[in-house]
Design a protein around this motif. Structure first.
Motif, PDB file in Angstrom:
ATOM      1  N   LYS A 803       0.754  -1.299  -0.060  1.00  0.00           N
ATOM      2  CA  LYS A 803       0.028  -0.006   0.131  1.00  0.00           C
ATOM      3  C   LYS A 803       0.772   1.252   0.084  1.00  0.00           C
ATOM      4  O   LYS A 803       0.387   2.272  -0.540  1.00  0.00           O
ATOM      5  CB  LYS A 803      -0.928  -0.166   1.095  1.00  0.00           C
ATOM      6  N   ARG A 815      -2.423  -2.477  -6.778  1.00  0.00           N
ATOM      7  CA  ARG A 815      -3.485  -3.301  -6.649  1.00  0.00           C
ATOM      8  C   ARG A 815      -3.359  -4.593  -7.242  1.00  0.00           C
ATOM      9  O   ARG A 815      -3.890  -5.699  -6.467  1.00  0.00           O
ATOM     10  CB  ARG A 815      -4.963  -2.626  -7.401  1.00  0.00           C
ATOM     11  N   SER A 852      -5.375   2.186  -9.980  1.00  0.00           N
ATOM     12  CA  SER A 852      -5.126   2.750  -8.493  1.00  0.00           C
ATOM     13  C   SER A 852      -4.692   4.403  -9.202  1.00  0.00           C
ATOM     14  O   SER A 852      -3.883   4.292  -9.997  1.00  0.00           O
ATOM     15  CB  SER A 852      -4.173   2.255  -7.806  1.00  0.00           C
ATOM     16  N   GLU A 856      -5.527   7.832  -4.196  1.00  0.00           N
ATOM     17  CA  GLU A 856      -5.509   6.615  -3.361  1.00  0.00           C
ATOM     18  C   GLU A 856      -4.299   6.487  -2.682  1.00  0.00           C
ATOM     19  O   GLU A 856      -4.313   6.255  -1.231  1.00  0.00           O
ATOM     20  CB  GLU A 856      -5.694   5.389  -4.234  1.00  0.00           C
ATOM     21  N   ASP A 860      -3.725   6.207   1.654  1.00  0.00           N
ATOM     22  CA  ASP A 860      -2.960   5.100   2.235  1.00  0.00           C
ATOM     23  C   ASP A 860      -1.776   5.694   3.088  1.00  0.00           C
ATOM     24  O   ASP A 860      -1.392   5.317   3.973  1.00  0.00           O
ATOM     25  CB  ASP A 860      -2.367   4.343   0.845  1.00  0.00           C
ATOM     26  N   ARG A 980     -10.523   5.286  -2.148  1.00  0.00           N
ATOM     27  CA  ARG A 980     -10.433   3.705  -1.817  1.00  0.00           C
ATOM     28  C   ARG A 980     -11.883   2.846  -1.780  1.00  0.00           C
ATOM     29  O   ARG A 980     -12.040   1.681  -1.768  1.00  0.00           O
ATOM     30  CB  ARG A 980      -9.539   3.426  -0.867  1.00  0.00           C
ATOM     31  N   TYR A 981     -12.749   3.920  -1.152  1.00  0.00           N
ATOM     32  CA  TYR A 981     -14.090   3.114  -0.625  1.00  0.00           C
ATOM     33  C   TYR A 981     -15.173   3.897  -1.645  1.00  0.00           C
ATOM     34  O   TYR A 981     -16.324   3.669  -1.404  1.00  0.00           O
ATOM     35  CB  TYR A 981     -14.370   3.500   0.685  1.00  0.00           C
ATOM     36  N   SER A 984     -15.279   4.254  -8.450  1.00  0.00           N
ATOM     37  CA  SER A 984     -14.077   4.229  -8.769  1.00  0.00           C
ATOM     38  C   SER A 984     -14.211   5.012 -10.015  1.00  0.00           C
ATOM     39  O   SER A 984     -13.169   5.902 -10.182  1.00  0.00           O
ATOM     40  CB  SER A 984     -13.734   2.852  -9.605  1.00  0.00           C
TER      41      SER A 984
END
Length: 997
Positions: A803, A815, A852, A856, A860, A980-981, A984
């Protein structure tokens, strides 16, 4: 007549402060006061010191218990008996867990008293007795002891003063047992009979047993204890070598040998001062104290340890020649009488700072090379909020109610009965000792065994620690050696090493060439412009502004600033006055002529402790003995108010007799009082300034290496994030941790800075160790498969590394790497890697094309590092139209503006009326500082809401060339949803402009 009395140093058991117990003894007309705290001797020396004021004879002993269960009470017949009791108690306290036996060890010069309720199946020795309470007398008539009254004494215990004290005892016991009050076992608490009685009441209770009364009085008559509190003779180790004469000869030789190291062309003034100091040091018996410090620091230099000697000792040329300090008292015209004078009873104060990585070895050296050594304790007391939480649990209140009570935001009359009790008793136990800790750096090296004075306990550090604190130690004449640690020295030491490996072609740095640093133009530039982030003592927002206001660019200016910033000067209002007089020579004429004559260097403003002593002596007519009393009051270590009050009346009387007006005298005394506990000795400030210059040199010439060292020593005033930002501002290229380039600590290659593994939250130290050991043995990792083959690692741990993009060298999307890792690693891997001749080929699964984004990465990073490596402004939901920059604020003086900044730090303070207000420090989009002030109404209406970007609206104020925004309103700006949540498609945003990759 009472052989078992507890103070509140019977921790989480007793309820009576020592002074109050003495008052009660006097009130009840006790001729003797026996103090027997439970497994503790903290209160004893102070009670012996104070007992003449209450006309009671002190007797010392210990109540030996396992938890609340009393085994026996031991009383000291004399000082030797007290020493033996301390040794005996310490033998238990030095164990991780211990159980005190039912039968006491036979010790000389002691009495032992076993409680009547205990089973005694052994023969009592001549110094051993059975102790009985008045409530047990009926049982005595039917016991085996009824015909042995010559071995019975009164053992009426005193634990509390009144009903409230009894309730407090029960609450303390519930806290100690971590239980509800309603669930507290009877065996863990005393009965209501352990309150204080009069002598007459006690004698009346035992009227049928006059023999018991006589036995008790006989013991009291045979016990006597005595300690010298005059301060005339220090109790530290008196002789360093073979004799006091050889010690003095050595000190003299070392002093004269040190002249060539310190001075190129020593003049008569230097030799005259050496002779003067040597004579006073000898007369006061401080020779061994100097030599012990010299020995410790000689060892430190032999190991290459960095250190700073500071405190009032920096006023001594002998300390300078012995390399205890690096401050030349002749150059700075330091006031020798602040350091030692013939009226001074205690030795000078040397605070020796070491790097936090080296201090433990210095402590080991001291304990192995000097006998009768111990660490000093500190009393960790119940603070109000902590007491509320503890008592809230004891009363069974829900967490939500406890939170309200501890916040202080409640209406007492609106509380229920239980909550009111929590508040009442929290206030009552506030300040009670809770447990014994360790002083930050105080070490005693005594002439007599430490147990002559106190029992000791063994904390996790593994060194015997006294049960009394430094105030009691100095009262008895034991003066501590301060062996302290700080990260500033660690930064300097590590930075020198980092410069060496990152610049192998350059000459080694002589970091001790302070004279050259004082003349360096680049250092002067940093000081003038307050560009000192990361530098020792000069990087805080307040110091940054003060440097600008005082236009500091030389050593003496920095020495003054280091002391002017202290609360004592600011509190008296003299910080502002000092700035005004510095910037406006005409204003210096406002100073009282005597004050200006005493302190021309500081324009008649008291800045240093020495200034206060000079004013007290020359303006207030106090003699040097009274001035030394004032010095003790200013130290903050002692009972400052008492020390000041002793000399206040004399000061006012002397000024009146001199013809000074009452108004002027009151004004100057107010300034003196404001220094109590806050003022710096000039030598102390000068010592700090030397370390500041060392860090400023590194910042001026090797800013990247210095920032790396700052990060690895866990920063300074600010969070690690700001030091990463500062490195970037100096051209550093910040890189994510990398499994092939990173180490445990942050490392630099040229201008590339790889963040260390230790900064990754939840990455285990054993994982880091495995990676580094495997890489060292078998070379860099070639791929994810290669890494998995060679390092046994759990999926949780490798997920952290992927990550944070520690596998970027593979050129693969993280990813995809995460997907592969989950396919190839079991939940937990225990097998260690063993190289084989033929490596089995792993099955490679085809991964779908995965995406990604840089955003993101930022989230992270916030999760794993605590901050993003991109600009925080790139994470805002809305692009801003408020693009005003910090460097342009001076164009808008006295105008209202809107500006946005990323919060760096805040400082809470109070107005003169006690209302809370704040100062804020932010970064603008270009990375420059915005300073703000938030007065009480605004601070309440627009509070800080944690880290983030804020939009500030307020008035631009300039004072002494410093720009601040007087905030009228403030809001924290919203950042984007965590991609990330999120869906997309919503995560498709441009890559942040500044990223570590």
């Amino acid at each position: 007549m009472f052989l078992n009395n507890h103070t509140y140093y019977s921790l989480r058991y007793g309820t009576i402060p020592p002074k109050r117990l003495l008052e009660l003894a006097e009130k009840q007309k006790f001729k003797e006061l026996v103090v027997t705290d439970i497994n503790n001797t903290s209160a004893y020396l102070d009670m012996v010191r104070l007992s003449p004021n209450y006309k009671v004879k002190p007797i010392l002993g210990v109540d030996f218990r396992n938890g609340a269960q009393q085994q026996f009470v031991m009383l000291a017949q004399n000082n030797n008996g007290f020493e033996k009791i301390n040794e005996y108690l310490s033998s238990f306290l030095h164990q991780n867990s211990y159980e005190i036996p039912r039968k006491a060890k036979e010790l000389p010069d002691t009495f032992v008293i076993y409680p009547f309720q205990n089973t005694i199946d052994f023969t009592l020795k001549s110094n051993e007795y059975i102790g009985i309470r008045k409530e047990e007398l009926n049982r005595l008539k039917f016991s085996k002891w009824k015909n042995s009254l010559n071995k019975i004494v009164v053992l009426q215990t005193v634990t509390f003063e009144h009903k409230k004290g009894f309730n407090t005892h029960r609450l303390l016991r519930a806290i100690d047992n971590n239980t509800l009050l309603s669930m507290l076992p009877v065996s863990e608490q005393v009965s209501e009979s352990e309150g204080i009685l009069s002598i007459e009441e006690l004698k009346n209770a035992f009227v049928e047993f006059p023999q018991i009364i006589k036995n008790t009085q006989d013991i009291l008559d045979k016990c006597s204890i005595d300690f010298d509190f005059s301060g005339e003779t220090p109790k530290n180790q008196k002789v360093f070598g073979e004799s006091e004469k050889s010690d003095y000869d050595l000190l003299k030789k070392l002093s004269y040998d040190g002249i060539s190291y310190r001075y190129e062309n020593p003049n008569k003034e230097i030799y005259k001062r050496i002779e003067k100091e040597l004579e006073v040091i000898k007369d006061k018996g401080f020779v061994s104290y100097f030599l012990i410090n010299w020995k410790i620091l000689e060892y430190a230099r032999s190991k290459g340890y960095f250190y700073v000697g500071r405190g009032s000792g920096a006023n001594s040329i002998i300390a300078y020649l012995l390399r205890i300090t690096d401050v030349d008292p002749v150059e700075l015209d330091l006031y020798f009488e602040r350091f030692i004078n013939l009226y001074r009873k205690n030795p000078p104060d040397f605070d020796i700072d070491f790097s936090w990585t080296d201090r433990d070895d210095i402590t080991r050296f001291i304990f192995e090379n000097f006998k009768n050594t111990a660490l000093l304790t500190v009393y960790n007391t119940f603070k109000y909020r902590a007491a509320v939480r503890e008592l809230g649990k004891v009363f069974g209140l829900p967490k939500s109610e406890i939170d309200v009570l501890s916040s202080g935001n409640y209406n007492y009359n609106g509380l229920d009965k239980l909550s009111q009790l929590v508040v009442i008793y929290s206030t009552y136990i506030e300040g009670f000792p809770n447990y014994l800790g360790i002083h930050a750096g105080g070490i005693l090296i005594s002439d007599k065994p430490i147990h002559y004075y106190t029992a000791t306990f063994m904390p996790p550090k593994g060194y015997a620690t006294t049960q009394f604190d430094m105030v009691i130690a100095e009262d008895i004449g034991l003066y501590k050696f301060d062996i302290l640690s700080q990260r500033g020295l660690g930064k300097i030491k590590d930075a020198v090493e980092i410069v060496r490996y990152n610049n192998p072609d350059k000459e080694p740095i002589d970091i001790h060439d302070i004279q050259r640093f004082k003349e360096d133009e680049q250092i002067k530039y940093l000081l003038r412009n307050a560009k000192a982030i990361g530098c020792f003592y000069v990087e805080s927002p307040a110091m940054r502004m003060l440097l600008k206001k005082l236009r500091v660019d030389d050593y003496l200016g920095l020495v003054a600033a280091s002391s002017v910033i202290r609360p004592g000067v600011a509190k008296s209002g003299m910080m502002r006055e000092y700035i005004l007089r510095f910037r406006n020579p005409e204003r210096r004429k406002d100073a009282h002529p005597t004050m200006l004559d005493i302190m021309p260097e500081t324009y008649g403003v008291m800045v240093y402790q020495e200034d206060v002593i000079k004013v007290a002596h020359h303006f207030g007519g106090l003699d040097l003995g009274q001035a030394d009393m004032l010095r003790r009051g200013m130290s903050g270590k002692f009972r400052s108010r008492e020390e000041f009050l002793k000399v206040k009346d004399q000061f006012f009387l002397n000024c009146k007799n001199k013809g000074e007006t009452l108004q002027l005298t009151q004004e100057i005394w107010m300034q003196i009082e404001s220094f109590a506990g806050y003022a710096f000795a000039k030598g102390h400030s000068a010592s700090y300034a030397v370390e500041s210059y060392q860090s400023l040199f590194l910042k001026a010439y090797y800013p990247l290496e210095y920032m790396v060292a700052t990060m690895n020593n866990f920063g300074g005033f600010y969070r690690t994030e700001l030091y990463i930002h500062e490195a970037r501002m100096h051209g550093g290229i910040i890189k994510n941790p990398c499994i092939n380039k990173s180490y445990n600590e942050t490392v630099i290659y040229g201008k590339e800075i790889y963040i260390g593994f230790m900064f990754l939250q939840s990455l285990e130290s054993r994982t880091i160790k495995k990676i580094l050991e495997e890489r060292s043995k078998n070379g860099p990792f070639e791929s994810l498969d290669d890494f998995i083959d060679r390092v046994s690692i759990s999926i949780e741990q490798i997920t952290i590394l992927i990550k944070i993009r520690a596998f970027d060298f593979t050129k693969r999307n993280k990813r995809a790497l995460l997907w592969e890792a989950h396919m190839k690693i079991s939940k937990v891997t225990f097998e260690e890697y063993r190289p084989t001749l033929f490596r089995s080929k792993r099955i490679t699964h085809k991964t779908p094309e995965l995406f990604s984004s840089a955003l993101e990465d930022a989230f992270d990073q916030m999760e794993l590092l605590g901050y993003p490596l991109c600009s925080p402004f790139d994470l805002l939901i809305k692009e801003s139209s408020f693009l005003l920059k910090a460097n342009d604020l001076h164009l808008y003086k006295n105008q209202f503006v809107t500006i946005e900044g990323y919060l760096v730090t805040t400082k809470k303070t109070s107005t003169s009326g006690g209302k809370p207000m704040f100062f804020g420090t932010f970064l603008d989009r270009d990375g420059y500082f915005i300073d703000s002030v938030h007065f009480p109404p605004i601070a309440k209406k627009y509070p800080f809401r944690g880290k983030g970007v804020y939009r500030l609206y307020g008035k631009v104020i300039e004072e002494f060339e410093c720009i601040t925004i007087e905030v009228s309103s403030m809001e924290r700006l919203a950042i984007i949803e965590d991609p990330r949540y999120a869906d997309s498609r919503k995560a498709q945003r441009p890559r942040p402009k500044r990223n570590a990759s």
